[in-house]
Motif scaffolding. Structure first.
Motif, PDB file in Angstrom:
ATOM      1  N   PHE A  34       0.837  -1.206   0.000  1.00 51.31           N
ATOM      2  CA  PHE A  34       0.000   0.000   0.000  1.00 51.31           C
ATOM      3  C   PHE A  34       0.872   1.256   0.000  1.00 51.31           C
ATOM      4  O   PHE A  34       0.617   2.206  -0.757  1.00 51.31           O
ATOM      5  N   ASP A  35       1.898   1.277   0.830  1.00 51.09           N
ATOM      6  CA  ASP A  35       2.792   2.437   0.874  1.00 51.09           C
ATOM      7  C   ASP A  35       3.454   2.667  -0.486  1.00 51.09           C
ATOM      8  O   ASP A  35       3.583   3.809  -0.947  1.00 51.09           O
ATOM      9  N   LYS A  36       3.883   1.581  -1.138  1.00 54.36           N
ATOM     10  CA  LYS A  36       4.526   1.700  -2.450  1.00 54.36           C
ATOM     11  C   LYS A  36       3.527   2.169  -3.506  1.00 54.36           C
ATOM     12  O   LYS A  36       3.874   2.957  -4.395  1.00 54.36           O
ATOM     13  N   PHE A  37       2.294   1.680  -3.418  1.00 52.41           N
ATOM     14  CA  PHE A  37       1.255   2.074  -4.369  1.00 52.41           C
ATOM     15  C   PHE A  37       0.997   3.576  -4.297  1.00 52.41           C
ATOM     16  O   PHE A  37       0.927   4.262  -5.324  1.00 52.41           O
ATOM     17  N   ILE A  45       1.101  12.856  -2.366  1.00 51.93           N
ATOM     18  CA  ILE A  45       0.584  12.626  -1.022  1.00 51.93           C
ATOM     19  C   ILE A  45       1.437  11.590  -0.304  1.00 51.93           C
ATOM     20  O   ILE A  45       2.214  10.861  -0.918  1.00 51.93           O
ATOM     21  N   LYS A  46       1.278  11.530   0.992  1.00 55.49           N
ATOM     22  CA  LYS A  46       2.025  10.588   1.819  1.00 55.49           C
ATOM     23  C   LYS A  46       1.037   9.720   2.592  1.00 55.49           C
ATOM     24  O   LYS A  46       0.069  10.220   3.151  1.00 55.49           O
ATOM     25  N   ALA A  47       1.302   8.416   2.591  1.00 52.83           N
ATOM     26  CA  ALA A  47       0.417   7.481   3.285  1.00 52.83           C
ATOM     27  C   ALA A  47       0.963   7.161   4.668  1.00 52.83           C
ATOM     28  O   ALA A  47       2.165   7.045   4.869  1.00 52.83           O
ATOM     29  N   ASP A  48       0.062   7.014   5.611  1.00 54.89           N
ATOM     30  CA  ASP A  48       0.405   6.561   6.960  1.00 54.89           C
ATOM     31  C   ASP A  48      -0.666   5.555   7.355  1.00 54.89           C
ATOM     32  O   ASP A  48      -1.817   5.923   7.586  1.00 54.89           O
ATOM     33  N   SER A  49      -0.306   4.285   7.365  1.00 55.73           N
ATOM     34  CA  SER A  49      -1.308   3.241   7.573  1.00 55.73           C
ATOM     35  C   SER A  49      -0.995   2.424   8.815  1.00 55.73           C
ATOM     36  O   SER A  49       0.152   2.342   9.260  1.00 55.73           O
ATOM     37  N   GLU A  50      -2.029   1.801   9.356  1.00 53.00           N
ATOM     38  CA  GLU A  50      -1.879   0.990  10.557  1.00 53.00           C
ATOM     39  C   GLU A  50      -2.940  -0.104  10.558  1.00 53.00           C
ATOM     40  O   GLU A  50      -4.090   0.129  10.173  1.00 53.00           O
ATOM     41  N   ASP A  64      -8.199  -4.904   9.959  1.00 54.86           N
ATOM     42  CA  ASP A  64      -8.453  -3.750   9.100  1.00 54.86           C
ATOM     43  C   ASP A  64      -7.216  -2.881   9.003  1.00 54.86           C
ATOM     44  O   ASP A  64      -6.572  -2.583  10.017  1.00 54.86           O
ATOM     45  N   LEU A  65      -6.883  -2.494   7.780  1.00 54.76           N
ATOM     46  CA  LEU A  65      -5.837  -1.505   7.560  1.00 54.76           C
ATOM     47  C   LEU A  65      -6.533  -0.165   7.378  1.00 54.76           C
ATOM     48  O   LEU A  65      -7.337   0.013   6.459  1.00 54.76           O
ATOM     49  N   VAL A  66      -6.249   0.747   8.288  1.00 57.37           N
ATOM     50  CA  VAL A  66      -6.817   2.090   8.206  1.00 57.37           C
ATOM     51  C   VAL A  66      -5.701   3.026   7.772  1.00 57.37           C
ATOM     52  O   VAL A  66      -4.642   3.070   8.392  1.00 57.37           O
ATOM     53  N   ALA A  67      -5.932   3.734   6.694  1.00 57.27           N
ATOM     54  CA  ALA A  67      -4.884   4.570   6.108  1.00 57.27           C
ATOM     55  C   ALA A  67      -5.268   6.036   6.160  1.00 57.27           C
ATOM     56  O   ALA A  67      -6.396   6.408   5.846  1.00 57.27           O
ATOM     57  N   TRP A  68      -4.315   6.830   6.589  1.00 59.67           N
ATOM     58  CA  TRP A  68      -4.457   8.277   6.499  1.00 59.67           C
ATOM     59  C   TRP A  68      -3.546   8.750   5.387  1.00 59.67           C
ATOM     60  O   TRP A  68      -2.396   8.317   5.287  1.00 59.67           O
ATOM     61  N   VAL A  69      -4.044   9.611   4.520  1.00 61.00           N
ATOM     62  CA  VAL A  69      -3.217  10.170   3.466  1.00 61.00           C
ATOM     63  C   VAL A  69      -3.298  11.679   3.555  1.00 61.00           C
ATOM     64  O   VAL A  69      -4.344  12.252   3.832  1.00 61.00           O
ATOM     65  N   ALA A  70      -2.161  12.324   3.340  1.00 65.03           N
ATOM     66  CA  ALA A  70      -2.107  13.780   3.434  1.00 65.03           C
ATOM     67  C   ALA A  70      -1.170  14.319   2.373  1.00 65.03           C
ATOM     68  O   ALA A  70      -0.240  13.633   1.950  1.00 65.03           O
ATOM     69  N   PRO A  71      -1.394  15.542   1.902  1.00 65.01           N
ATOM     70  CA  PRO A  71      -0.507  16.130   0.897  1.00 65.01           C
ATOM     71  C   PRO A  71       0.904  16.274   1.443  1.00 65.01           C
ATOM     72  O   PRO A  71       1.103  16.599   2.612  1.00 65.01           O
ATOM     73  N   GLN A  89     -11.373   6.158  -2.964  1.00 64.06           N
ATOM     74  CA  GLN A  89     -10.960   5.759  -4.303  1.00 64.06           C
ATOM     75  C   GLN A  89      -9.543   5.212  -4.300  1.00 64.06           C
ATOM     76  O   GLN A  89      -9.224   4.267  -5.029  1.00 64.06           O
ATOM     77  N   ILE A  90      -8.669   5.780  -3.475  1.00 64.52           N
ATOM     78  CA  ILE A  90      -7.295   5.288  -3.387  1.00 64.52           C
ATOM     79  C   ILE A  90      -7.283   3.846  -2.888  1.00 64.52           C
ATOM     80  O   ILE A  90      -6.610   2.978  -3.451  1.00 64.52           O
ATOM     81  N   LEU A  91      -8.048   3.566  -1.826  1.00 68.82           N
ATOM     82  CA  LEU A  91      -8.076   2.214  -1.280  1.00 68.82           C
ATOM     83  C   LEU A  91      -8.683   1.227  -2.274  1.00 68.82           C
ATOM     84  O   LEU A  91      -8.204   0.098  -2.425  1.00 68.82           O
ATOM     85  N   THR A  92      -9.741   1.651  -2.956  1.00 64.95           N
ATOM     86  CA  THR A  92     -10.379   0.783  -3.950  1.00 64.95           C
ATOM     87  C   THR A  92      -9.418   0.466  -5.092  1.00 64.95           C
ATOM     88  O   THR A  92      -9.291  -0.687  -5.524  1.00 64.95           O
ATOM     89  N   SER A  93      -8.721   1.484  -5.578  1.00 65.01           N
ATOM     90  CA  SER A  93      -7.762   1.286  -6.667  1.00 65.01           C
ATOM     91  C   SER A  93      -6.613   0.394  -6.224  1.00 65.01           C
ATOM     92  O   SER A  93      -6.118  -0.433  -6.998  1.00 65.01           O
TER      93      SER A  93
END
Length: 285
Positions: A34-37, A45-50, A64-71, A89-93
């Motif tokens: 997910f981080d690489k995607f 943007i930058k992903a921060d997932s947990e 569950d992987l909950v992801a925060w994304v920020a510019p 949409q990011i998670l779906t893609s």
């Protein structure tokens, strides 16, 4: 759970106990992908997932992987990620992309042409827990909680047999990449597109670039495996009576490859002959 409830859920359904390393590895591999995607497809943007383990019961583990994304730049203080980009949409893609890439390995001979050795390690971790159990299955889905309940936007399922085939194919692909990292080709024709008559240190890039069409269509840096090889090439170039850009050098090369296995440079090991591309005749040296 984030404000919009968007998440990726991983379900491991097994009949046999899951090894702790495989359990953790499944989430680590998918989280890494997910981080690489995000870095590849959404570079601004930058992903921060947990991961959060949702449920553990006999025969089933859900997390569950909950992801925060920020510019990366331009974000405003206090502005949430969903204000800046459609996180759902990011998670779906991502789930669709992961299905396509890992799914290549569910059939004999399947390959992800973009995969690096690091990607292959992630894929292997993602399927390991399911591959160990002959009657297991895994599900990876992107979903969001709406007012009327949970809605799955994208999902894919794989079984033990898929995971077992994937493990074998991933291992074979890794061997193929490693083999290409140190591959030699003999008697191939090199055409310079950026030649030099100045000496450089063996193994160091000196600015020369050339094309070997039988290996790669694009020009790559040209290096030398030894002083002797470079001196011979230097001599041949100085002796050329015609246009160096028309000359084809009959050489043995070592192909340096990147982590994906694609050629990134040539090391000249030996120079055999020089040919004229117009008539394929040996030039007078």
């Amino acid at each position: 759970m984030a404000g919009d409830g968007a998440h990726i859920r991983i379900k491991l359904a097994t009949e046999e106990p899951v090894a702790l390393n495989d359990f953790v590895g499944s989430f680590v591999g998918i989280g890494s992908q997910f981080d690489k995607f995000v870095a590849r497809d959404h570079p601004t943007i930058k992903a921060d997932s947990e991961f959060f383990v949702k449920e553990v019961r006999a025969g089933c583990i859900e997390a569950d992987l909950v992801a925060w994304v920020a510019p990366i730049i331009g974000g405003l203080p206090g502005m949430s990620a969903v204000d800046m980009i459609d996180r759902v949409q990011i998670l779906t893609s991502f789930v669709s992309d992961l299905q396509e890439r890992i799914g290549n390995y569910f059939k004999p001979g399947g390959r992800d042409p973009r995969a690096t050795k690091s990607d292959l390690a992630d894929y292997h971790k993602a399927v390991a827990a399911i591959a160990r159990d002959p009657n297991a299955s895994g599900v990876i889905e992107a979903a969001v909680f709406e007012s009327d309940g949970r809605e799955v936007r994208s999902a894919f399922r794989f079984r033990s047999i898929d995971a077992q085939v994937a493990q074998r194919e991933i291992a074979e692909h890794r061997k193929e990449i490693e083999a290409r990292l140190d591959e030699n080709q003999t008697r191939v024709l090199l055409r310079f597109v950026r030649p030099s008559v100045e000496a450089s240190k063996p193994g160091k890039k000196g600015g020369e670039r050339g094309v070997i069409e039988s290996i790669h269509k694009r020009a790559l840096p040209v290096l030398y495996a030894s002083d002797l090889a470079e001196q011979r090439m230097h001599h041949e170039k100085l002796q050329l009576a015609g246009n160096i850009f028309r000359a084809l050098f009959d050489v043995d090369v070592n192909i340096e490859a990147g982590v994906s296995g694609r050629p990134i440079a040539y090391r000249i090991m030996q120079v055999h002959d020089v040919l004229d591309d117009a008539g394929d005749e040996t030039l007078d040296l």
